[in-house]
Design a protein around this motif. Structure first.
Motif: not given
Length: 596
Positions: A75-82, A166-176
């Motif tokens: 969800f966090l990687e694919r959906v925009s969360v404000d 400001r929505p932040v893209p999280l495509a690389e969640l694991a790296e964060r």
């Protein structure tokens, strides 16, 4: 594009209760880990914005490998969360800070909500909220969702965070995400700075109660006795309320019928009142009992006792491929199978959910109980009645156990079950009534259309073609009865009993009404008609088949909706029919062979 806020937190933080407080929605709440298993969403007005608030599944770790944690990461990687709102149990803040720090590493605008502050105070946990917020770099608020404390300040904080989001893209969640040891060190530093707590939390009341309620010998008997008393309370109080609803609906029916007597033809009146109206009245008359059932069970859940019941039976249930939650849901099914099937949402493993859904329809629901009480009173002596009813309850449990044992290899369970024991709590009336209201609305949406359609179908079958005797041999119902008579004759059922069972497929409540129509008598004459058409052996065979055969349409609809599998739904129908036929056949033929 709608703005979106997501709620994140561990199980048993009161996250779903907070969601309900903020939105007025009816997401189910309770004390089991992972209870919120769907991505529940509701609209939330915040200032000039209408925000979508999403309740994410409870998780322990963003690194984890459970299904819940996969869902949250996807969800966090694919959906925009404000804005991300992380909910923590203030009484367990030492365990929950690492997840909060993992969430902070995502870089999303954030708030931290310390829920259950009243419990934290009871345990002697003191948190410097302002200092914790300064150290984290984002606002921290202390609230109590159960008591609706701090909701206004939370709404204001969410609106303020949304204005700066400001929505932040999280495509690389694991790296964060930082390594676990780094996160743990930072959490310990925050605890030293902002939290004061006793070396070991002590809840003397819970400890004293658990010594009794979790006793290895007396724990289960106490639980069964408690449930028996609760069910007695539900039906004792619900019966007069149900009678009152039926009386009011009867008055309304008479008034409408008198008004429309000169407007509609006889066929239209029969279809409207004996079909549609009676179908709706059937559903409405059960609402008092259903409402009481959900209110009482919500109180038991909120108290923390059901989590302990699941713990008591978990070891035995594991041998059958189930777990303690499945046992509790089986008990819920004694009220109605539909909400019990809906309750399988507490399980993330598809195999465990499927196996539990196959088992639950064998729970002896209130609708079947009405049929059994009628036959027992009419055809059995008073000293036999208790034995007959006990044997039916026992058989329902044995059928569930057999089903679980036979199908457990087909539906493999891969879900590790973590059962936390929350402290005992006094139920909050507002939570109880909101839960009951949401469940009743859900039940009506599922059940009403099927029962109405079923009653209409029965009426048409017994009154068509035009001009035939109602339920006579020339009616469609009579012809259908002759078609299936040969199949059911070895079980001791004549064509009329077979037809009543076919009608019971729609809803078991329809069985007695169907028999009254088929025998051509009112409810007051049904007892004498049954005594004239069957003996005790036939009645017992009929009750065994009614207990075990295919779930009602509403339950099947719930299984299909919850599992999203036609295959599982058809499996439930075929297996229950096969088991019912086998058991009734064996009983009837054996009893007749023995000369009864």
């Amino acid at each position: 594009m709608a703005r979106r806020i997501a709620l994140l937190g561990m199980p048993n933080t009161g996250k779903s209760t907070l969601f309900n407080r903020l939105t007025g929605a009816s997401a189910r709440t309770g004390n089991w880990p992972g209870l919120t298993v769907e991505l529940s969403a509701a609209q939330l007005p915040l200032g000039s914005d209408l925000v979508e608030l999403v309740d994410l599944p409870g998780i322990y770790d963003l690194h984890g490998m459970t299904e819940d944690e996969h869902v949250v990461r996807r969800f966090l990687e694919r959906v925009s969360v404000d804005v991300l709102v992380v909910v923590l149990n203030a009484a367990q803040i030492d365990r929950q800070l690492p997840l909060l720090l993992q969430a902070r590493a995502l870089g999303l605008p954030m708030l931290a909500v310390l829920n259950m502050r009243d419990e934290a105070e009871r345990f002697g946990v003191t948190i410097d909220v302002d200092r914790l917020g300064e150290s984290l770099g984002f606002p921290v608020l202390a609230v109590s969702a159960r008591r609706a404390e701090g909701m206004g300040r939370l709404r204001q904080a969410m609106a303020a965070a949304l204005r700066e989001a400001r929505p932040v893209p999280l495509a690389e969640l694991a790296e964060r995400l930082a390594p676990e040891e780094v996160v743990q060190e930072e959490a310990e530093a925050l605890l030293r700075v902002a939290v004061k707590a006793p070396h070991q939390l002590s809840d003397r009341m819970s400890e004293r109660l658990d010594r009794i309620l979790l006793h290895r010998i007396w724990g289960l008997p106490i639980f069964f006795l408690s449930l028996f008393l609760l069910f007695q309370f539900i039906f004792t109080l619900g019966a007069p309320l149900q009678d009152a609803v039926e009386w009011a609906l009867g008055l309304l029916r008479d008034g409408l019928q008198a008004t429309l007597a000169d407007v509609l033809p006889a066929f239209g009146q029969g279809l409207l009142f004996e079909g549609i109206y009676d179908g709706l009245a059937t559903v409405a008359s059960f609402l008092p009992v259903i409402a009481l059932f959900f209110i009482v069970m919500s109180a038991v859940e909120d108290s923390g006792y059901l989590a302990r019941a699941a713990f008591l039976v978990d070891g035995f249930m594991a041998r059958l491929g189930l777990d303690g939650r499945g046992f509790v849901l089986h008990l819920f099914g004694m009220g109605c199978n539909v909400p019990a099937v809906m309750g399988t949402r507490v399980m993330r493993s598809p195999g465990l959910r499927a196996l539990t859904m196959l088992v639950l329809p064998f729970s002896l629901c209130a609708a079947r109980l009405q049929v059994f009480l009628f036959f027992v009173a009419v055809l059995f002596a008073p000293n036999q009645a208790a034995i007959v009813l006990f044997s039916l309850y026992l058989l329902s449990l044995l059928a569930a156990m057999l089903t679980a044992w036979l199908f457990k290899r087909r539906y493999n369970v891969v879900e590790p079950v973590i059962l936390e024991l929350p402290p005992y709590r006094l139920p909050v009336p507002g939570t109880m009534f909101r839960t009951a209201g949401g469940e009743i609305a859900h039940f009506l949406r599922r059940a009403t259309r099927f029962i109405v359609l079923g009653v209409v179908a029965i009426w048409l079958l017994t009154h068509l073609p035009w001009g035939v005797q109602p339920a006579g041999p020339e009616s469609y119902a009579g012809r259908l009865g002759q078609m299936v008579a040969g199949v059911f004759a070895p079980l001791g059922f004549d064509p009329l009993l077979a037809l009543a069972l076919l009608f019971g497929f729609v809803a078991k409540e329809v069985v007695l009404g169907g028999l009254a129509v088929l025998y051509g008598v009112g409810e007051e004459g049904l007892g004498a008609a049954v005594q004239g058409h069957m003996d005790a052996v036939q009645a017992m065979s009929f009750m065994l088949f009614t207990l075990l055969y295919t779930p009602c349409v509403s339950t099947l609809a719930a299984i299909r909706a919850e599992s999203r599998s036609w295959r599982l739904t058809f499996t439930s129908v075929l297996w229950s029919l096969s088991l019912a036929y086998t058991v009734s056949l064996a009983f009837y033929q054996t009893a007749r062979w023995m000369g009864f």
